[in-house]
Write a protein that holds these residues in place. Structure first.
Motif, PDB file in Angstrom:
ATOM      1  N   VAL A  69       0.782  -1.048  -0.089  1.00 52.53           N
ATOM      2  CA  VAL A  69       0.198  -0.078   0.008  1.00 52.53           C
ATOM      3  C   VAL A  69       0.917   1.266  -0.005  1.00 52.53           C
ATOM      4  O   VAL A  69       0.490   2.202  -0.650  1.00 52.53           O
ATOM      5  CB  VAL A  69      -1.008   0.016   1.295  1.00 52.53           C
ATOM      6  CG1 VAL A  69      -1.688   1.105   1.244  1.00 52.53           C
ATOM      7  CG2 VAL A  69      -1.999  -1.121   1.153  1.00 52.53           C
ATOM      8  N   ALA A  70       2.025   1.265   0.906  1.00 55.20           N
ATOM      9  CA  ALA A  70       2.869   2.361   0.619  1.00 55.20           C
ATOM     10  C   ALA A  70       3.386   2.582  -0.720  1.00 55.20           C
ATOM     11  O   ALA A  70       3.534   3.781  -0.974  1.00 55.20           O
ATOM     12  CB  ALA A  70       3.981   2.083   1.866  1.00 55.20           C
ATOM     13  N   LEU A  71       3.811   1.382  -1.310  1.00 58.02           N
ATOM     14  CA  LEU A  71       4.326   1.806  -2.522  1.00 58.02           C
ATOM     15  C   LEU A  71       3.359   2.250  -3.567  1.00 58.02           C
ATOM     16  O   LEU A  71       3.768   3.304  -4.490  1.00 58.02           O
ATOM     17  CB  LEU A  71       4.791   0.308  -2.984  1.00 58.02           C
ATOM     18  CG  LEU A  71       5.101   0.363  -4.541  1.00 58.02           C
ATOM     19  CD1 LEU A  71       6.458   1.188  -5.079  1.00 58.02           C
ATOM     20  CD2 LEU A  71       5.495  -1.113  -5.061  1.00 58.02           C
ATOM     21  N   ILE A  72       1.867   1.898  -3.647  1.00 55.57           N
ATOM     22  CA  ILE A  72       1.079   2.094  -4.524  1.00 55.57           C
ATOM     23  C   ILE A  72       0.755   3.664  -4.177  1.00 55.57           C
ATOM     24  O   ILE A  72       0.543   4.660  -5.070  1.00 55.57           O
ATOM     25  CB  ILE A  72      -0.056   1.544  -4.195  1.00 55.57           C
ATOM     26  CG1 ILE A  72       0.034   0.178  -4.570  1.00 55.57           C
ATOM     27  CG2 ILE A  72      -1.559   2.135  -5.002  1.00 55.57           C
ATOM     28  CD1 ILE A  72      -1.232  -0.990  -4.356  1.00 55.57           C
ATOM     29  N   HIS A  73       0.882   4.218  -2.850  1.00 49.96           N
ATOM     30  CA  HIS A  73       0.819   5.662  -2.440  1.00 49.96           C
ATOM     31  C   HIS A  73       1.593   6.652  -3.167  1.00 49.96           C
ATOM     32  O   HIS A  73       1.549   7.564  -3.470  1.00 49.96           O
ATOM     33  CB  HIS A  73       0.224   5.746  -1.113  1.00 49.96           C
ATOM     34  CG  HIS A  73       0.166   7.022  -0.604  1.00 49.96           C
ATOM     35  ND1 HIS A  73       1.059   8.017  -0.116  1.00 49.96           N
ATOM     36  CD2 HIS A  73      -1.206   7.836  -0.372  1.00 49.96           C
ATOM     37  CE1 HIS A  73       0.321   9.131   0.027  1.00 49.96           C
ATOM     38  NE2 HIS A  73      -0.685   9.060  -0.090  1.00 49.96           N
ATOM     39  N   ASP A  74       3.098   6.230  -2.610  1.00 50.66           N
ATOM     40  CA  ASP A  74       4.213   6.896  -2.915  1.00 50.66           C
ATOM     41  C   ASP A  74       4.430   7.182  -4.588  1.00 50.66           C
ATOM     42  O   ASP A  74       4.901   8.112  -4.631  1.00 50.66           O
ATOM     43  CB  ASP A  74       5.475   6.145  -2.366  1.00 50.66           C
ATOM     44  CG  ASP A  74       5.372   6.326  -0.766  1.00 50.66           C
ATOM     45  OD1 ASP A  74       4.370   7.164  -0.167  1.00 50.66           O
ATOM     46  OD2 ASP A  74       5.980   5.626  -0.165  1.00 50.66           O
TER      47      ASP A  74
END
Length: 269
Positions: free
Chosen positions: A51-56
């Motif tokens: 989720v952090a990758l998708i957001h960043d």
């Protein structure tokens, strides 16, 4: 009656058979619990990173390896290719974990359900407990209750966490055949199938009275049931099919439990 001659199970109080069943299987249950918690921790860890990758990287709503993503193009944006490559690693982890969860019902039935009664009958422990005023039906209920509760708790936790992991990327990429993974790894269907496999293994152990044959038959029948359920529904009717399969498995588990109680009551030894 003196303390020395008081039946062992009777001195354990009204929940004597339940206490005895939990004590005899505490190593297996603790091991299974530790493995389930470890897998739960892994799912939570991988989901957080994904989720952090998708957001960043602004990948929400993108299709994996699509030439375009939220105004970015693979041909012109140098960061998009590496981002997709990193997201691919999460797809692989999701796929492998999903298949592990698909296999869980067969593992539960084969290694927990089948030996549950068969091993007691082989060793003669069951006859000893029956002689201590426990009663066959009460013994069977107590023997099955503890692993059934543990199975429901562990599989419900893992299915919920896998759903939580898969949900943000459900439209971004396929992680396998839609009617197998994620379908048989999320929702109520795998939970109910795990319970059915447990009871099926118990019933086969009661009928065959031998651990290894009961384990082999449980593995084969659980695989057959799982395959049959896979054919009942897919992505077009995802949640209705989930609840239908769960209802079928729970009804079958209840019927098998009733059969086990009837069967053990009619046997002489």
């Amino acid at each position: 009656m003196s303390t020395a001659t008081t039946p062992v199970v009777a001195r354990l109080g009204p929940r004597g058979p339940l206490w005895l069943a939990s004590r005899r299987r505490r190593t297996a249950l603790l091991t299974a619990g530790v493995l389930a918690l470890a897998l739960a921790g892994y799912i939570a860890y991988r989901r957080t990173g994904m989720v952090a990758l998708i957001h960043d990287r602004n990948l929400a709503g993108c299709r994996l390896w699509s030439p375009e993503c939220n105004g970015m193009r693979l041909s012109s944006d140098a960061a998009l290719g590496p981002a997709f490559a990193e997201l691919e690693t999460y797809r692989t982890a999701l796929l492998r974990t999903g298949w592990l969860l698909v296999a869980t019902p067969a593992v539960v039935g084969t290694f927990l359900g089948a030996p549950l009664v068969a091993r007691e009958l082989e060793s003669g422990t069951a006859k000893f407990v029956w002689s201590q005023s426990a009663g066959r039906a009460r013994w069977l209920i107590a023997t099955l209750a503890v692993p059934a509760a543990a199975t429901l708790a562990a599989t419900a936790l893992l299915a919920a966490l896998f759903t939580w992991w898969w949900w943000p990327v459900r439209g971004m990429f396929e992680i396998g055949r839609p009617d197998t993974v994620p379908f048989q790894a999320v929702g109520p269907a795998p939970v109910a199938l795990s319970l059915l496999s447990l009871v099926l293994g118990t019933a086969l152990g009661l009928l065959l009275r031998r651990t290894v044959p009961a384990m082999a038959c449980t593995l084969a029948l659980t695989a057959a049931v799982g395959y049959g359920l896979h054919q009942m529904g897919g992505p077009d009717d995802f949640w209705p099919a989930q609840w239908t399969q769960a209802g079928i498995c729970l009804a079958a588990a209840a019927a098998l439990t009733a059969f086990c109680l009837w069967w053990i009551g009619r046997r002489r030894a």
